[in-house]
Write a protein that holds these residues in place. Sequence first.
Motif, short mmCIF file in Angstrom:
data_model
loop_
_atom_site.label_atom_id
_atom_site.label_comp_id
_atom_site.label_asym_id
_atom_site.label_seq_id
_atom_site.Cartn_x
_atom_site.Cartn_y
_atom_site.Cartn_z
N GLU A 20 0.81 -1.22 0.00
CA GLU A 20 0.00 0.00 0.00
C GLU A 20 0.85 1.27 0.00
O GLU A 20 0.32 2.37 -0.23
CB GLU A 20 -0.94 0.02 1.21
N ARG A 21 2.15 1.15 0.24
CA ARG A 21 3.02 2.32 0.26
C ARG A 21 3.84 2.48 -1.01
O ARG A 21 4.58 3.45 -1.16
CB ARG A 21 3.98 2.25 1.46
N ARG A 22 3.74 1.56 -1.90
CA ARG A 22 4.59 1.60 -3.09
C ARG A 22 4.31 2.82 -3.95
O ARG A 22 5.24 3.39 -4.55
CB ARG A 22 4.39 0.32 -3.90
N GLU A 23 3.07 3.24 -4.03
CA GLU A 23 2.76 4.43 -4.83
C GLU A 23 3.40 5.68 -4.23
O GLU A 23 3.95 6.51 -4.95
CB GLU A 23 1.25 4.61 -4.93
#
Length: 434
Positions: free
Chosen positions: A93-96
């Motif tokens: 969920e933090r890759r963006e």
Amino acid sequence: MNADSPPAAKGVQIVSRAFQAYRRETEQSFLLWLVLALLSFATQLVFRRELAPSVGEFGCLNTALGVVGLAGVPLLALNQAFTLYFTREHAPERRERVESLRAASPFVTEAAALAWGGLLVLLLSVLLPLLGLLRFPVQLFTLLVIFVTLGALVSGAVSPGYPRLWAGLVVAAALVRLVAGAFISHKEPWAESGLAAFFLAGLITLVPALRQREIERDWLKAWTALRDRDFLLHLSATLSVVLAIFLFNQADRIVALSRFINPANNLGYVDLGLFDDYQTAGLLGRALLWGTQPLLFLLYAERSRLKKTTVASLRFFWIYLGALIAGAILLILLAPFLSWFFGRTGDDLHGSFLPGFALTMLPLGVLQGLGVFALASRRHPECFVLCGSSIVYLLLLWFLGQPTLMLAFMLGGGIIAVMLVLSVGIVRWGRRHP
């Protein structure tokens, strides 16, 4: 014979894996680091022999270079924070958010360099005279070298996809610095000559920053990407550790000139030849910390990938401490030879300064190792305590350091800082394991 073969083969395998890990983590060969270290050592040797002896020019040059290094710390920490953060494993969920931060990093680095460079003009106009750099040409060349250094850090940040090109430029700059330094300082044996050589060599590293490239300069996107609590905490910890390592490593190099030429410290007698000896011994002593830093890269690489510290993840820490102790002993034993090699025949260099620096580098080296370990294991309170201790250490040397007591203050300050950082770590461990 046969019984000894397996341990020997195992040792070779460990060294081979260490070299491979260093290449994997830094994207550069260990040979590159060795070549740069030898070229830097040769350059300092040239300056020590060619700059006007017994008048403090070599010491003045090293004070100016210490200021240059300190000026580059914030931008270096920013580059390191980006590099280390992007190599971490992040939740899906933090890759963006991470990708948006990666896209904004070149512009953020450029903007930070411009803002910090403008602020430095104001700060250094006041600080340089206080540090003992009284000649205007020395101050001017120091500023020029600082700007080139900031440009080099920007170049390294905006061209991460060309490691071989960057390595070639850095080696070429080191060679030019050595050759130009030998030529200019032989003709004009003053501190300005050494700084001029650093300036000319630094221009080579600006090539990646000057080439045509596409960088998205969007203030809103950059600000949005930077407003990430996880990254800001990581950036703060990285800046704290980098600044602490630098100050514990080189604070005396920066403030020593102002202490040696202060009549209140030496009753009006200024022995600038003694100051040259002090800076030479300090350079050789700090080589222990610089020479063992590749082991800390490997320590960070192993520990940062784990959630908890294991015995295996600390092996490079113990190897690092062993190398540090062995290097200190070797420095003491070789003190007479090193004194002769650097062109000095008196007792000031090898009789008092070198053994003192060898002993002092032990607690300072421990602090360097603790800082890297704290950053790798995400022990942020220890990182901040280490930074605060380094600032107090700098102020201690600046206001209380004297030619005859500088090493004593360094040793005592280093030991107290080690105890403080370890105490914080033990208290935090005790709270988690009541």
